[in-house]
Structure formats: structure tokens, C-alpha cells
Design a protein around this motif. Sequence first.
Motif, PDB file in Angstrom:
ATOM      1  N   HIS A  64     -24.853   4.822 -18.061  1.00  0.00           N
ATOM      2  CA  HIS A  64     -25.962   3.879 -18.291  1.00  0.00           C
ATOM      3  C   HIS A  64     -26.545   4.204 -19.776  1.00  0.00           C
ATOM      4  CE1 HIS A  64     -26.327   2.367 -14.373  1.00  0.00           C
ATOM      5  NE2 HIS A  64     -26.208   3.788 -13.843  1.00  0.00           N
ATOM      6  N   PRO A  65     -26.869   2.951 -20.347  1.00  0.00           N
ATOM      7  CA  PRO A  65     -27.180   3.188 -21.762  1.00  0.00           C
ATOM      8  C   PRO A  65     -28.571   4.009 -21.866  1.00  0.00           C
ATOM      9  CG  PRO A  65     -27.144   1.060 -21.375  1.00  0.00           C
ATOM     10  CD  PRO A  65     -26.682   1.610 -19.939  1.00  0.00           C
ATOM     11  N   ARG A  66     -29.438   3.804 -20.779  1.00  0.00           N
ATOM     12  CA  ARG A  66     -30.934   4.238 -21.034  1.00  0.00           C
ATOM     13  C   ARG A  66     -30.861   5.881 -20.711  1.00  0.00           C
ATOM     14  NH1 ARG A  66     -33.863   0.082 -17.414  1.00  0.00           N
ATOM     15  NH2 ARG A  66     -31.956   0.529 -16.224  1.00  0.00           N
ATOM     16  N   THR A  67     -29.863   6.261 -20.281  1.00  0.00           N
ATOM     17  CA  THR A  67     -29.559   7.834 -19.843  1.00  0.00           C
ATOM     18  C   THR A  67     -29.856   8.527 -21.203  1.00  0.00           C
ATOM     19  OG1 THR A  67     -28.078   7.313 -18.196  1.00  0.00           O
ATOM     20  CG2 THR A  67     -28.494   9.893 -18.925  1.00  0.00           C
ATOM     21  N   PRO A  68     -30.793   9.668 -21.245  1.00  0.00           N
ATOM     22  CA  PRO A  68     -31.071  10.503 -22.403  1.00  0.00           C
ATOM     23  C   PRO A  68     -29.764  10.930 -22.991  1.00  0.00           C
ATOM     24  CG  PRO A  68     -32.771  10.773 -20.747  1.00  0.00           C
ATOM     25  CD  PRO A  68     -31.718   9.935 -20.126  1.00  0.00           C
ATOM     26  N   ALA A  69     -29.773  11.049 -24.134  1.00  0.00           N
ATOM     27  CA  ALA A  69     -28.823  11.862 -24.930  1.00  0.00           C
ATOM     28  C   ALA A  69     -28.586  13.270 -24.533  1.00  0.00           C
ATOM     29  CB  ALA A  69     -28.757  11.844 -26.299  1.00  0.00           C
ATOM     30  N   GLU A  70     -29.876  13.871 -24.264  1.00  0.00           N
ATOM     31  CA  GLU A  70     -29.837  15.442 -24.140  1.00  0.00           C
ATOM     32  C   GLU A  70     -29.419  15.495 -22.594  1.00  0.00           C
ATOM     33  OE1 GLU A  70     -33.300  18.771 -23.112  1.00  0.00           O
ATOM     34  OE2 GLU A  70     -33.871  16.988 -24.028  1.00  0.00           O
ATOM     35  N   LYS A  83     -37.904  12.509 -17.888  1.00  0.00           N
ATOM     36  CA  LYS A  83     -38.225  13.666 -17.784  1.00  0.00           C
ATOM     37  C   LYS A  83     -37.790  14.500 -16.765  1.00  0.00           C
ATOM     38  CE  LYS A  83     -42.419  16.187 -18.327  1.00  0.00           C
ATOM     39  NZ  LYS A  83     -43.819  15.919 -18.208  1.00  0.00           N
ATOM     40  N   GLY A  84     -37.631  13.927 -15.571  1.00  0.00           N
ATOM     41  CA  GLY A  84     -36.984  14.931 -14.667  1.00  0.00           C
ATOM     42  C   GLY A  84     -35.381  14.835 -14.607  1.00  0.00           C
ATOM     43  N   GLN A  85     -34.795  14.124 -15.530  1.00  0.00           N
ATOM     44  CA  GLN A  85     -33.201  14.316 -15.579  1.00  0.00           C
ATOM     45  C   GLN A  85     -33.311  15.219 -16.675  1.00  0.00           C
ATOM     46  OE1 GLN A  85     -32.002  10.277 -17.085  1.00  0.00           O
ATOM     47  NE2 GLN A  85     -31.684   9.575 -14.777  1.00  0.00           N
ATOM     48  N   LYS A  86     -33.949  15.245 -17.591  1.00  0.00           N
ATOM     49  CA  LYS A  86     -33.922  16.227 -18.692  1.00  0.00           C
ATOM     50  C   LYS A  86     -33.704  17.719 -18.318  1.00  0.00           C
ATOM     51  CE  LYS A  86     -35.172  13.369 -22.601  1.00  0.00           C
ATOM     52  NZ  LYS A  86     -36.449  13.136 -23.773  1.00  0.00           N
ATOM     53  N   LYS A  87     -35.172  17.747 -17.349  1.00  0.00           N
ATOM     54  CA  LYS A  87     -35.433  19.018 -16.978  1.00  0.00           C
ATOM     55  C   LYS A  87     -34.366  19.697 -16.092  1.00  0.00           C
ATOM     56  CE  LYS A  87     -39.194  21.386 -14.284  1.00  0.00           C
ATOM     57  NZ  LYS A  87     -40.290  20.828 -13.622  1.00  0.00           N
ATOM     58  N   VAL A  89     -22.061  21.517  -9.957  1.00  0.00           N
ATOM     59  CA  VAL A  89     -23.246  20.548  -9.598  1.00  0.00           C
ATOM     60  C   VAL A  89     -23.793  19.830 -10.716  1.00  0.00           C
ATOM     61  CG1 VAL A  89     -25.504  20.981  -8.383  1.00  0.00           C
ATOM     62  CG2 VAL A  89     -23.704  22.213  -7.610  1.00  0.00           C
ATOM     63  N   ASN A  90     -24.020  20.118 -11.696  1.00  0.00           N
ATOM     64  CA  ASN A  90     -24.537  19.201 -12.925  1.00  0.00           C
ATOM     65  C   ASN A  90     -23.633  18.159 -13.223  1.00  0.00           C
ATOM     66  OD1 ASN A  90     -26.507  18.886 -14.890  1.00  0.00           O
ATOM     67  ND2 ASN A  90     -25.899  20.056 -16.062  1.00  0.00           N
ATOM     68  N   VAL A  91     -22.615  18.302 -13.076  1.00  0.00           N
ATOM     69  CA  VAL A  91     -21.559  17.129 -13.629  1.00  0.00           C
ATOM     70  C   VAL A  91     -21.750  16.113 -12.357  1.00  0.00           C
ATOM     71  CG1 VAL A  91     -19.182  16.621 -13.937  1.00  0.00           C
ATOM     72  CG2 VAL A  91     -20.039  18.351 -15.015  1.00  0.00           C
ATOM     73  N   LEU A  92     -21.525  16.648 -10.947  1.00  0.00           N
ATOM     74  CA  LEU A  92     -21.191  15.819  -9.859  1.00  0.00           C
ATOM     75  C   LEU A  92     -22.806  15.129  -9.646  1.00  0.00           C
ATOM     76  CD1 LEU A  92     -19.272  18.145  -7.616  1.00  0.00           C
ATOM     77  CD2 LEU A  92     -18.466  16.285  -8.983  1.00  0.00           C
ATOM     78  N   PHE A  93     -23.844  15.912  -9.992  1.00  0.00           N
ATOM     79  CA  PHE A  93     -25.222  15.196  -9.713  1.00  0.00           C
ATOM     80  C   PHE A  93     -25.421  13.922 -10.568  1.00  0.00           C
ATOM     81  CE2 PHE A  93     -29.754  15.397  -9.866  1.00  0.00           C
ATOM     82  CZ  PHE A  93     -30.066  15.343  -8.542  1.00  0.00           C
ATOM     83  N   PHE A  94     -25.033  14.261 -11.962  1.00  0.00           N
ATOM     84  CA  PHE A  94     -25.274  13.353 -12.908  1.00  0.00           C
ATOM     85  C   PHE A  94     -24.278  12.341 -13.306  1.00  0.00           C
ATOM     86  CE2 PHE A  94     -28.794  16.284 -13.805  1.00  0.00           C
ATOM     87  CZ  PHE A  94     -29.660  15.406 -13.786  1.00  0.00           C
ATOM     88  N   ALA A  95     -23.130  12.365 -12.627  1.00  0.00           N
ATOM     89  CA  ALA A  95     -22.177  11.671 -13.074  1.00  0.00           C
ATOM     90  C   ALA A  95     -22.215  10.055 -13.063  1.00  0.00           C
ATOM     91  CB  ALA A  95     -20.697  11.970 -12.199  1.00  0.00           C
ATOM     92  N   PRO A  96     -22.941   9.747 -11.862  1.00  0.00           N
ATOM     93  CA  PRO A  96     -23.061   8.229 -11.882  1.00  0.00           C
ATOM     94  C   PRO A  96     -24.052   7.794 -13.031  1.00  0.00           C
ATOM     95  CG  PRO A  96     -23.658   9.276  -9.699  1.00  0.00           C
ATOM     96  CD  PRO A  96     -23.603  10.576 -10.728  1.00  0.00           C
ATOM     97  N   PHE A  97     -24.914   8.417 -13.568  1.00  0.00           N
ATOM     98  CA  PHE A  97     -25.878   8.105 -14.619  1.00  0.00           C
ATOM     99  C   PHE A  97     -25.314   8.156 -15.968  1.00  0.00           C
ATOM    100  CE2 PHE A  97     -28.167   9.382 -10.972  1.00  0.00           C
ATOM    101  CZ  PHE A  97     -29.134   8.346 -10.632  1.00  0.00           C
ATOM    102  N   LEU A  98     -24.000   8.677 -16.373  1.00  0.00           N
ATOM    103  CA  LEU A  98     -23.486   9.064 -17.634  1.00  0.00           C
ATOM    104  C   LEU A  98     -23.260   7.602 -18.378  1.00  0.00           C
ATOM    105  CD1 LEU A  98     -21.290  12.070 -17.246  1.00  0.00           C
ATOM    106  CD2 LEU A  98     -23.735  11.850 -18.293  1.00  0.00           C
TER     107      LEU A  98
END
Length: 99
Positions: free
Chosen positions: A46-52, A12-16, A35-44
Motif C-alpha cells: 500500500h502506498p499509504r503505509t509509512p516509510a518507517e 501511528k499504531g503501525q509505526k509503534k 512476527v513483524n514481517v508476517l504481521f505487516f506483510a499485507p500492508f507493504l
Amino acid sequence: MDFQPDIRASKKGQKKVSRYLFIGGFFLLPWLWVVNVLFFAPFLRHPRTPAEVKANVAGSAVGALVFFAGFVAWAVWYSYNWQDLGVTGENLLVDLPKP
């Protein structure tokens, strides 16, 4: 002192956060896309990262590339054509070059 959990730990926090950064980039703040790309790059990966989240990060990457490509194109064009713009071209300069 309150304990603030890492917002990246919950889906939920990731999506928000990814949504806020993605939308914020449209308000003439394209650095938020970076910032969005750099912040979430390590999580892309992972299969459990939400598609949104993946969609927001991909959109942010495309938006940042388009904005910065346009900015560089304008800067190159302006550096060659500022004299043709007359007074307006001179007013946009920070330092008027000596002839």
C-alpha cells in the motif's frame, strides 16, 4: 468490554508496533522479527503505509535471515565437531549418541 481498535488501522499504531517488534528482535528474540514481517506483510504494497514501517519490516526480514543462517551454520558445524570439543561438547548434547 472495551472495544480495542485494530492497531494496524492507524499510521501511528503501525509505526509503534513495528518499531517495538524490530527493537525486540535485538534482545535475543529473533522470532519477533518474523512476527513483524508476517504481521505487516499485507500492508507493504500500500502506498499509504509509512516509510518507517517499511524500513522496520525490511530490517526485521534481514535480521531474521542473518540470525537463522548463523544458527543453521552453527548447528551444522556443531553436529560435525561436537566430539572435538571434549566435555563441553558432550555437555551441550541433549542425548549422547552411542558409539
